[in-house]
Design a protein around this motif. Structure first.
Motif, PDB file in Angstrom:
ATOM      1  N   ARG A 200       2.550 -31.583 -12.243  1.00 53.12           N
ATOM      2  CA  ARG A 200       3.872 -30.840 -12.301  1.00 53.12           C
ATOM      3  C   ARG A 200       4.004 -29.299 -11.912  1.00 53.12           C
ATOM      4  NH1 ARG A 200       3.263 -32.799 -17.658  1.00 53.12           N
ATOM      5  NH2 ARG A 200       4.514 -34.901 -17.749  1.00 53.12           N
ATOM      6  N   GLU A 201       2.641 -28.640 -12.040  1.00 52.87           N
ATOM      7  CA  GLU A 201       2.345 -27.413 -11.614  1.00 52.87           C
ATOM      8  C   GLU A 201       2.766 -27.167 -10.060  1.00 52.87           C
ATOM      9  OE1 GLU A 201      -1.125 -25.806 -13.269  1.00 52.87           O
ATOM     10  OE2 GLU A 201      -0.453 -25.860 -15.354  1.00 52.87           O
ATOM     11  N   ARG A 202       1.855 -28.286  -9.230  1.00 49.55           N
ATOM     12  CA  ARG A 202       1.748 -28.395  -7.881  1.00 49.55           C
ATOM     13  C   ARG A 202       3.113 -28.453  -7.361  1.00 49.55           C
ATOM     14  NH1 ARG A 202      -3.681 -31.851  -7.201  1.00 49.55           N
ATOM     15  NH2 ARG A 202      -4.982 -30.322  -7.702  1.00 49.55           N
ATOM     16  N   ASP A 203       3.897 -29.434  -8.027  1.00 48.07           N
ATOM     17  CA  ASP A 203       5.273 -29.904  -7.641  1.00 48.07           C
ATOM     18  C   ASP A 203       6.161 -28.307  -7.683  1.00 48.07           C
ATOM     19  OD1 ASP A 203       4.704 -32.581  -7.219  1.00 48.07           O
ATOM     20  OD2 ASP A 203       5.680 -33.179  -9.045  1.00 48.07           O
ATOM     21  N   GLU A 204       6.136 -27.710  -8.751  1.00 47.35           N
ATOM     22  CA  GLU A 204       6.759 -26.499  -8.979  1.00 47.35           C
ATOM     23  C   GLU A 204       6.366 -25.399  -7.847  1.00 47.35           C
ATOM     24  OE1 GLU A 204       9.736 -24.135 -10.154  1.00 47.35           O
ATOM     25  OE2 GLU A 204       9.470 -26.391 -10.810  1.00 47.35           O
ATOM     26  N   GLU A 205       5.149 -25.290  -7.509  1.00 46.26           N
ATOM     27  CA  GLU A 205       4.529 -24.513  -6.669  1.00 46.26           C
ATOM     28  C   GLU A 205       5.396 -24.563  -5.283  1.00 46.26           C
ATOM     29  OE1 GLU A 205       0.422 -23.285  -4.233  1.00 46.26           O
ATOM     30  OE2 GLU A 205       0.426 -23.881  -6.464  1.00 46.26           O
ATOM     31  N   VAL A 206       5.280 -26.087  -4.856  1.00 45.38           N
ATOM     32  CA  VAL A 206       5.879 -26.582  -3.619  1.00 45.38           C
ATOM     33  C   VAL A 206       7.509 -26.299  -3.620  1.00 45.38           C
ATOM     34  CG1 VAL A 206       6.352 -28.729  -2.231  1.00 45.38           C
ATOM     35  CG2 VAL A 206       4.248 -28.353  -3.023  1.00 45.38           C
ATOM     36  N   ARG A 207       7.976 -26.535  -4.755  1.00 41.02           N
ATOM     37  CA  ARG A 207       9.610 -26.174  -4.912  1.00 41.02           C
ATOM     38  C   ARG A 207       9.845 -24.710  -4.578  1.00 41.02           C
ATOM     39  NH1 ARG A 207      10.098 -28.613  -9.661  1.00 41.02           N
ATOM     40  NH2 ARG A 207       9.928 -30.600  -8.662  1.00 41.02           N
ATOM     41  N   ARG A 208       9.026 -23.836  -5.189  1.00 41.01           N
ATOM     42  CA  ARG A 208       9.002 -22.469  -5.020  1.00 41.01           C
ATOM     43  C   ARG A 208       8.900 -22.009  -3.495  1.00 41.01           C
ATOM     44  NH1 ARG A 208       6.163 -21.843 -10.031  1.00 41.01           N
ATOM     45  NH2 ARG A 208       4.465 -21.690  -8.778  1.00 41.01           N
ATOM     46  N   THR A 209       7.857 -22.693  -2.873  1.00 39.19           N
ATOM     47  CA  THR A 209       7.314 -22.269  -1.580  1.00 39.19           C
ATOM     48  C   THR A 209       8.444 -22.847  -0.723  1.00 39.19           C
ATOM     49  OG1 THR A 209       5.105 -22.442  -2.204  1.00 39.19           O
ATOM     50  CG2 THR A 209       5.669 -22.683   0.294  1.00 39.19           C
ATOM     51  N   SER A 210       9.161 -23.718  -0.686  1.00 41.70           N
ATOM     52  CA  SER A 210      10.051 -24.140   0.197  1.00 41.70           C
ATOM     53  C   SER A 210      11.564 -23.990  -0.096  1.00 41.70           C
ATOM     54  CB  SER A 210       9.965 -25.689   0.126  1.00 41.70           C
ATOM     55  OG  SER A 210      10.424 -26.328  -0.962  1.00 41.70           O
ATOM     56  N   ALA A 211      11.674 -22.855  -1.071  1.00 42.76           N
ATOM     57  CA  ALA A 211      13.089 -22.696  -1.496  1.00 42.76           C
ATOM     58  C   ALA A 211      14.120 -22.084  -0.349  1.00 42.76           C
ATOM     59  CB  ALA A 211      13.087 -21.830  -2.427  1.00 42.76           C
ATOM     60  N   GLY A 212      13.514 -21.345   0.527  1.00 47.72           N
ATOM     61  CA  GLY A 212      14.430 -20.713   1.521  1.00 47.72           C
ATOM     62  C   GLY A 212      14.056 -21.367   3.035  1.00 47.72           C
ATOM     63  N   ALA A 213      13.090 -22.476   2.902  1.00 47.74           N
ATOM     64  CA  ALA A 213      12.378 -22.758   4.440  1.00 47.74           C
ATOM     65  C   ALA A 213      13.619 -23.377   5.091  1.00 47.74           C
ATOM     66  CB  ALA A 213      11.462 -23.821   4.033  1.00 47.74           C
ATOM     67  N   GLN A 214      13.345 -23.383   6.472  1.00 47.57           N
ATOM     68  CA  GLN A 214      14.271 -24.129   7.418  1.00 47.57           C
ATOM     69  C   GLN A 214      13.263 -24.907   8.355  1.00 47.57           C
ATOM     70  OE1 GLN A 214      16.412 -21.121   9.478  1.00 47.57           O
ATOM     71  NE2 GLN A 214      17.586 -20.796   7.833  1.00 47.57           N
ATOM     72  N   TYR A 215      13.902 -25.878   8.941  1.00 52.74           N
ATOM     73  CA  TYR A 215      13.113 -26.575  10.002  1.00 52.74           C
ATOM     74  C   TYR A 215      12.464 -25.715  11.171  1.00 52.74           C
ATOM     75  CZ  TYR A 215      15.732 -30.733   8.268  1.00 52.74           C
ATOM     76  OH  TYR A 215      16.003 -31.853   7.380  1.00 52.74           O
TER      77      TYR A 215
END
Length: 173
Positions: free
Chosen positions: A114-129
């Motif tokens: 769950r912690e890793r999923d949340e970290e990935v979610r935070r990291t990819s928040a404003g990401a684009q292709y």
């Protein structure tokens, strides 16, 4: 050798008798309500029974309960013999159940996931292709020929006929 149904019935009876005796019949302060009988298994010849238990508490409580069960083994076996009415009362072996530790390990793994999923979610928040728009998406405007015609190796357009070339090309393979 007894049938499996009889061994199962005896195992269930042993579990109930031992749990009741631990709860009400034995006055050892090391036992009482801190120990829970989780499962019992009896060998096919009905001579040996393995009793699985869990302990509410820390490692020192587990050691105290194990010592209490070793000292009460004779009394518990006599209670099983009186309740079972079999020719030979099974010998009892008490084994701490690994289920609580396994559950704790699984919960730790789930928490880390769950912690890793949340970290990935935070990291990819404003990401684009990386290259702009999705390069694998094919719009209908990008296609020149319209709908579904395929070109064979010899250059002939088949318009979905399903052929892959001339007869000579197929025999050369």
């Amino acid at each position: 050798m007894a049938d499996k149904a009889r061994a199962k019935r005896l195992a269930d009876l042993i579990r109930e008798v031992i749990a009741e005796k631990l709860h009400r019949g034995i006055k050892d302060p090391r036992l009482g309500t801190r120990v829970t009988i989780t499962d019992t298994r009896v060998t096919g010849d009905l001579r040996e029974a393995t009793v699985f238990y869990t302990v509410y508490g820390d490692e020192s409580d587990r050691e105290e309960v194990a010592a209490g069960l070793r000292s009460a083994k004779g009394v518990l076996r006599a209670a099983v013999g009186a309740a079972a009415g079999v020719k030979h009362t099974p010998s009892l072996e008490f084994v701490p159940d690994a289920l609580p530790e396994t559950t704790r390990n699984l919960e730790d793994l789930f928490d880390r996931a769950r912690e890793r999923d949340e970290e990935v979610r935070r990291t990819s928040a404003g990401a684009q292709y990386a290259g702009g728009a999705d390069p694998y998406r094919e719009d209908s405007a990008d296609r020149e020929d319209g709908a579904g015609s395929t070109e064979t190796r010899d250059g002939a357009d088949t318009e979905g006929a399903g052929t892959t070339g001339s007869t000579e090309d197929r025999t050369d393979r």
